[in-house]
Design a protein around this motif. Structure first.
Motif, short mmCIF file in Angstrom:
data_model
loop_
_atom_site.label_atom_id
_atom_site.label_comp_id
_atom_site.label_asym_id
_atom_site.label_seq_id
_atom_site.Cartn_x
_atom_site.Cartn_y
_atom_site.Cartn_z
N LEU A 93 0.94 -1.23 0.13
CA LEU A 93 0.02 0.05 -0.04
C LEU A 93 1.13 1.27 -0.17
N ASP A 94 0.34 2.34 -0.66
CA ASP A 94 1.07 3.79 -0.52
C ASP A 94 0.54 4.36 0.73
N HIS A 95 1.31 5.32 1.08
CA HIS A 95 1.26 6.37 2.21
C HIS A 95 -0.47 6.51 2.32
N ASN A 96 -0.81 7.08 1.51
CA ASN A 96 -2.35 7.42 1.71
C ASN A 96 -3.17 6.32 1.86
N GLN A 97 -3.22 5.20 1.22
CA GLN A 97 -3.74 3.95 1.54
C GLN A 97 -3.68 3.28 2.95
N ARG A 98 -2.60 3.54 3.50
CA ARG A 98 -2.27 3.00 4.95
C ARG A 98 -3.12 3.77 5.90
N TYR A 99 -3.15 5.19 5.79
CA TYR A 99 -4.00 5.74 6.41
C TYR A 99 -5.64 5.70 6.09
N GLN A 100 -5.81 5.30 5.03
CA GLN A 100 -7.12 4.78 4.77
C GLN A 100 -7.60 3.55 5.33
N LEU A 101 -6.46 2.65 5.30
CA LEU A 101 -6.71 1.21 5.89
C LEU A 101 -6.96 1.58 7.57
N ALA A 102 -6.25 2.52 8.02
CA ALA A 102 -6.32 2.72 9.55
C ALA A 102 -7.76 3.39 9.97
N ARG A 103 -8.19 4.21 9.05
CA ARG A 103 -9.70 4.53 9.24
C ARG A 103 -10.74 3.36 9.16
N ARG A 104 -10.54 2.45 8.18
CA ARG A 104 -11.37 1.44 7.89
C ARG A 104 -11.44 0.34 8.78
N LEU A 105 -10.34 0.19 9.53
CA LEU A 105 -10.06 -0.65 10.53
C LEU A 105 -10.69 -0.06 11.81
N GLY A 106 -10.49 1.01 12.38
CA GLY A 106 -11.39 1.49 13.28
C GLY A 106 -13.02 1.46 13.12
N GLU A 107 -13.53 1.37 11.93
CA GLU A 107 -14.88 1.23 11.76
C GLU A 107 -15.19 -0.36 11.92
N CYS A 108 -14.52 -1.18 11.45
CA CYS A 108 -14.70 -2.64 11.69
C CYS A 108 -14.44 -2.97 13.18
N LEU A 109 -13.54 -2.51 13.97
CA LEU A 109 -13.55 -2.82 15.38
C LEU A 109 -14.53 -2.21 16.21
N ARG A 110 -15.26 -1.27 15.78
CA ARG A 110 -16.52 -0.90 16.32
C ARG A 110 -17.75 -1.46 16.13
N GLU A 111 -17.71 -2.51 15.19
CA GLU A 111 -18.99 -3.29 14.73
C GLU A 111 -19.39 -4.18 15.43
N THR A 112 -18.82 -4.70 16.55
CA THR A 112 -19.42 -5.68 17.54
C THR A 112 -18.67 -5.67 19.04
N ASP A 113 -19.30 -6.24 20.00
CA ASP A 113 -18.84 -6.42 21.26
C ASP A 113 -18.00 -7.55 21.56
N ALA A 114 -17.85 -8.43 20.65
CA ALA A 114 -16.98 -9.78 20.59
C ALA A 114 -15.82 -9.39 21.44
N THR A 115 -15.26 -10.38 22.04
CA THR A 115 -13.82 -10.13 22.83
C THR A 115 -12.85 -10.38 21.47
N THR A 116 -12.17 -9.33 21.03
CA THR A 116 -11.35 -9.09 20.12
C THR A 116 -9.99 -9.02 20.22
N MET A 117 -9.13 -9.72 19.52
CA MET A 117 -7.60 -9.78 19.54
C MET A 117 -7.41 -8.83 17.90
N LEU A 118 -6.55 -7.84 18.20
CA LEU A 118 -5.90 -7.16 16.78
C LEU A 118 -4.57 -7.63 16.80
N ILE A 119 -4.24 -7.92 15.66
CA ILE A 119 -2.79 -8.31 15.38
C ILE A 119 -2.37 -7.53 14.05
N GLY A 120 -1.23 -6.92 14.04
CA GLY A 120 -0.56 -6.21 13.03
C GLY A 120 0.81 -6.06 12.84
N PRO A 121 1.35 -5.68 11.86
CA PRO A 121 2.76 -5.62 11.70
C PRO A 121 3.24 -4.33 12.31
N GLY A 122 4.43 -4.51 13.10
CA GLY A 122 5.15 -3.51 13.71
C GLY A 122 4.40 -2.74 14.85
#
Length: 862
Positions: free
Chosen positions: A713-742
């Motif tokens: 991904l380029d620089h802007n796409q990585r920030y878009q991914l971060a915003r989209r990820l926030g939306e995904c994480l707010r979709e449910t109250d399930a016990t969640t583990m978040l895994i990512g690089p770095g």
């Protein structure tokens, strides 16, 4: 009085007394009427006819009941009594009254208790005046009529003048036995030849005293009865005068009473911090704070924590800290100065719009900008000048110290701004810079991150005024640069021990050269030195090259030429400031020095290992003792920020910058690790590199950022991914583990995913994975603001290093996603969501064994 109000005949309102109507030419819709009297029975005599008149005209009358005195209105068919608690402080009280007035809308009439009783709750005269300046214009705009009382002998001239300037009608009542005199002081847009003369009350009639000789004799008799006139001081100043007099007279019961009163209004209302303050802050300590205070009110949580910590050290271990703790040299801008700033700039209506559910986030940017453009009241500016005179041209640090900051459970770490000032130039230049810094910190209370933080913790409707802690920056001048030798964050409980031989109770430090910004902020492309205090020379590195790679290469300092906070490469600083005690902070890299000499580069190459400081000085035992004493005093693990001053022998003295209760993920019983889990049932298994104590969680959902796709991904796409990820994480109250690089939360997308903490605040486990592509390596930033957010939100943390022998990681053992990746955009493809509610994973960690495993519990154990 600001605003326009055109008076028509039908705007007139009766006071209920024809004689008073005649004197005042009646009241007008929009009038605020202030009765100044020492005897509330006289106020009450005039209130009752007004209520009867309002009832006859069909008006709704609200009685705002907040005083400690007997009720002004006991029972009346036209009156609805609304009790309001003033003990919660200016903000909550003023906000409640504002909301009531807005709710009841236009045309309501109000009768209020004595404004002077607010002094008992707030202990400051200034805020009584500010309350009236906020509420009076709103009442005027809504075509109300409101009556207030106050005792003029209990208020300063400044407050009386502000109330007089703001109100439409002001009337004085004087009494000498049965001799009562009524004198209008102000009647806006009304005038007659005798209106403002004293009027003697006689059998219901009000006769103007037209004979000057009679008026003089009447005034003289009233003054004789009242005694000699005393200078009208603010209630706040009188409180501290009483403290000094009680101490001089050694009146211990009175001293105890006054100490409790001062603690309530200046230090903290939070019960646990109050208890600490009672144990450790004497009346002498409180007077010393008062001497360095700008304005009145509370000094806030950060200043309170720093003062209590200093007192714990000096009281509980004086033999060590009398000599090795730097003298105290802080100043304070109290909470009332913040409110005075808002009121002075007419920002209270905007604040009330922001406080609504719909305006909480949407109104904040405009309010933030208005704060940045605001001006300070003249009395505050003069005090700021005096403060700068004290510090001369030493650099200063302007720090937030809000009411809720640095308490038990809510550190607000990194949510509000701190501003370094080089403090150079003439007095006007330095004052302008200080005012800009204060505005910046005030405005940071309206930042998105701070507001979301408060909202997530149920604090969005709690009073949160901003006090400021202003500190001389500890350090030395080195030519154009100014910096301390070293600074760090120490924690008394090491829940991030990476070696099973380390004792979590021994504590930990995150140490840097220069300003402490690099110790508390997540560092990009650079690393602080992390040491367990029981084994400070044991580092989480495999070899010397890795140790140098993951060390500090950049130093934060103040550049006096550019007058900015700056970052300087170590090599450049070494050439510019050879008088820095390099030999106490680092070691010469002989191989690198030889290469530099071959290239014609002068001087040795230093590596900031801090080994000489550890091995040759008392730094480690002193820091360990400091943390142990403070934890014992707080009866809770602590988090301490400090700077070091090294003497000519390399021995450290500590300057305590901040202390707060350490946010810890609650202790659980020892977790039961499975003896053996088959590889096919394992997601990961690691020794060390996890945080949160003993862990035992069922994981119902895994959200994973695919490193191979993220790398494309380029620089802007990585920030878009971060915003989209926030939306995904707010979709449910399930016990969640978040895994990512770095690194999660980085501001450099090449090092990890640049999410805001607000986006990931609801996950249960956060995992950082070292990836071979690029520099996406977990940062063990213990003590950083990001770390504080994790532990306050009770988020367990794991760092995985799959290339190391102590770690196994098998992402392909996760079940397939419901939606195939090829049916989504490249950003959507990078976010893998694995639903596990029917067959949860088990995450089990034992802090004593320093072992953590995430596995499928249905797999057979052998």
């Amino acid at each position: 009085m600001t605003g326009q109000h055109l008076c028509q005949p039908d705007d007139r309102v009766s006071t209920g007394l024809p004689e008073l109507d005649r004197v005042l030419d009646g009241l007008r819709i929009g009038d605020n009427v202030v009765w100044r009297t020492a005897d509330l029975s006289d106020y009450r005599r005039f209130v009752v006819p007004f209520l009867n008149s309002a009832q006859a005209s069909g008006r709704q009358v609200l009685y705002l009941r907040f005083g400690q005195h007997a009720p002004i209105v006991k029972q009346h068919p036209a009156v609805h009594t609304i009790p309001i608690d003033a003990q919660g402080g200016f903000d909550s009280f003023t906000s409640r009254v504002w909301q009531l007035i807005e709710t009841h809308g236009r045309g309501a009439f109000y009768v209020c208790d004595s404004l002077s009783d607010l002094l008992n709750a707030w202990a400051t005269d200034t805020m009584v005046g500010n309350f009236f300046r906020v509420i009076c214009p709103l009442l005027f705009q809504l075509d109300t009529v409101a009556w207030f009382a106050l005792d003029p002998d209990r208020h300063s001239r400044t407050t009386l003048d502000r109330i007089r300037q703001t109100t439409q009608v002001m009337i004085d009542i004087y009494r000498n036995g049965n001799d009562v005199q009524v004198q209008p002081i102000k009647a806006w847009e009304r005038q007659s030849p005798t209106m403002f003369l004293p009027h003697r009350e006689d059998n219901g009639r009000l006769q103007p005293v037209t004979d000057s000789s009679e008026a003089t004799r009447l005034q003289a008799s009233l003054e004789t009865r009242r005694g000699p006139s005393q200078p009208l001081l603010d209630y706040w100043d009188r409180l501290f005068e009483n403290v000094q007099q009680a101490m001089m007279g050694r009146d211990k019961p009175l001293m105890a009473q006054l100490r409790e009163q001062v603690l309530q209004v200046m230090i903290s209302r939070e019960p646990r911090m109050q208890a600490l303050a009672r144990r450790y802050l004497s009346l002498e300590d409180l007077l010393a704070v008062r001497a360095r205070l700008v304005g009145s009110g509370s000094i806030g949580g950060k200043a309170t924590g720093m003062l209590i910590a200093r007192s714990i050290l000096l009281n509980d271990a004086p033999e060590l800290w009398q000599a090795n703790l730097e003298p105290h040299d802080s100043s304070y801008l109290a909470t009332d100065a913040y409110y005075a700033f808002l009121v002075h700039n007419g920002l209270w209506p905007a604040l009330m719009r922001q406080r609504t559910d719909e305006g909480y986030l949407s109104e904040a940017p405009a309010l933030r900008q208005s704060i940045l453009e605001g001006r300070f009241p003249p009395e505050i500016r003069s005090e700021l000048n005096r403060l700068l005179d004290h510090y001369g041209q030493y650099p200063v640090l302007v720090r937030s110290s809000s009411m809720l900051e640095d308490g038990y459970g809510n550190a607000f770490a990194g949510k509000y701004d701190s501003v370094f000032l080089t403090n150079q130039g003439d007095s006007e230049t330095r004052l302008t810079a200080l005012e800009d810094a204060i505005r910046q910190v005030y405005a940071s209370s309206m930042s998105h991150d701070a507001l979301v933080y408060r909202q997530q913790r149920g604090l969005d409707q709690k009073e949160e005024p901003m006090a400021l802690l202003i500190q001389r920056v500890n350090g030395r001048f080195h030519g154009r640069y100014y910096l301390p030798a070293a600074a760090g964050v120490g924690v008394s409980r090491n829940t991030f021990a990476w070696d099973r031989r380390m004792d979590p109770n021994a504590g930990m430090v995150r140490l840097v050269m220069g300003l402490g910004t690099r110790a508390v902020d997540r560092i990009e492309n650079d690393h602080a030195c992390v040491m367990a205090l029981d084994q400070p020379t044991r580092q989480p590195f495999r070899n010397q090259d890795e140790s140098y790679r993951f060390s500090q290469h950049l130093v934060d300092l103040l550049d006096l030429e550019t007058q900015q906070l700056a970052t300087c490469p170590l090599s450049q600083l070494q050439a510019a400031a050879p008088d820095i005690p390099w030999a106490q902070l680092g070691e010469i890299d002989r191989a690198a020095s030889a290469r530099a000499e071959e290239l014609g580069l002068g001087g040795p190459v230093w590596r900031l290992t801090f080994r000489p400081l550890v091995r040759q000085s008392a730094f480690i035992p002193r820091l360990a003792a400091l943390l142990q004493v403070l934890e014992a005093g707080y009866q809770h693990p602590v988090d301490v920020e400090f700077t070091l001053h090294l003497d000519e022998h390399g021995e450290p003295a500590f300057n305590l910058v901040q202390c707060r209760p350490l946010a810890t993920i609650g202790k659980t019983g020892r977790a039961s690790l499975p003896e053996r889990v088959k590889t096919r049932d394992t997601l990961f298994h690691t020794r060390g590199h996890f945080m949160g104590g003993n862990i035992n969680l069922a994981i119902e959902r895994v959200v994973r950022v695919d490193a191979s796709i993220y790398a494309t991904l380029d620089h802007n796409q990585r920030y878009q991914l971060a915003r989209r990820l926030g939306e995904c994480l707010r979709e449910t109250d399930a016990t969640t583990m978040l895994i990512g690089p770095g690194r999660w939360g980085t501001s450099s997308p090449e090092l990890g995913v640049p999410v805001c903490f607000a986006d990931i605040a609801d996950v249960d486990v956060l995992v950082e994975v070292s990836e071979n592509a690029g520099d996406m390596v977990p940062d063990l930033s213990y003590g950083s603001h990001f770390f504080q957010d994790l532990v306050e939100a009770q988020i367990a943390y794991v760092a995985l290093f799959p290339e190391a022998a102590h770690c196994q990681y098998y992402p392909n053992h996760l079940p397939d996603e419901i939606i195939e990746p090829q049916h989504r955009s490249v950003i959507e493809q990078a976010i893998r969501i694995h639903q596990l509610a029917d067959h949860p994973l088990r995450l089990t960690g034992d802090i004593d064994r320093q072992e953590l495993i995430c596995y499928h519990p249905e797999g057979p154990e052998a």
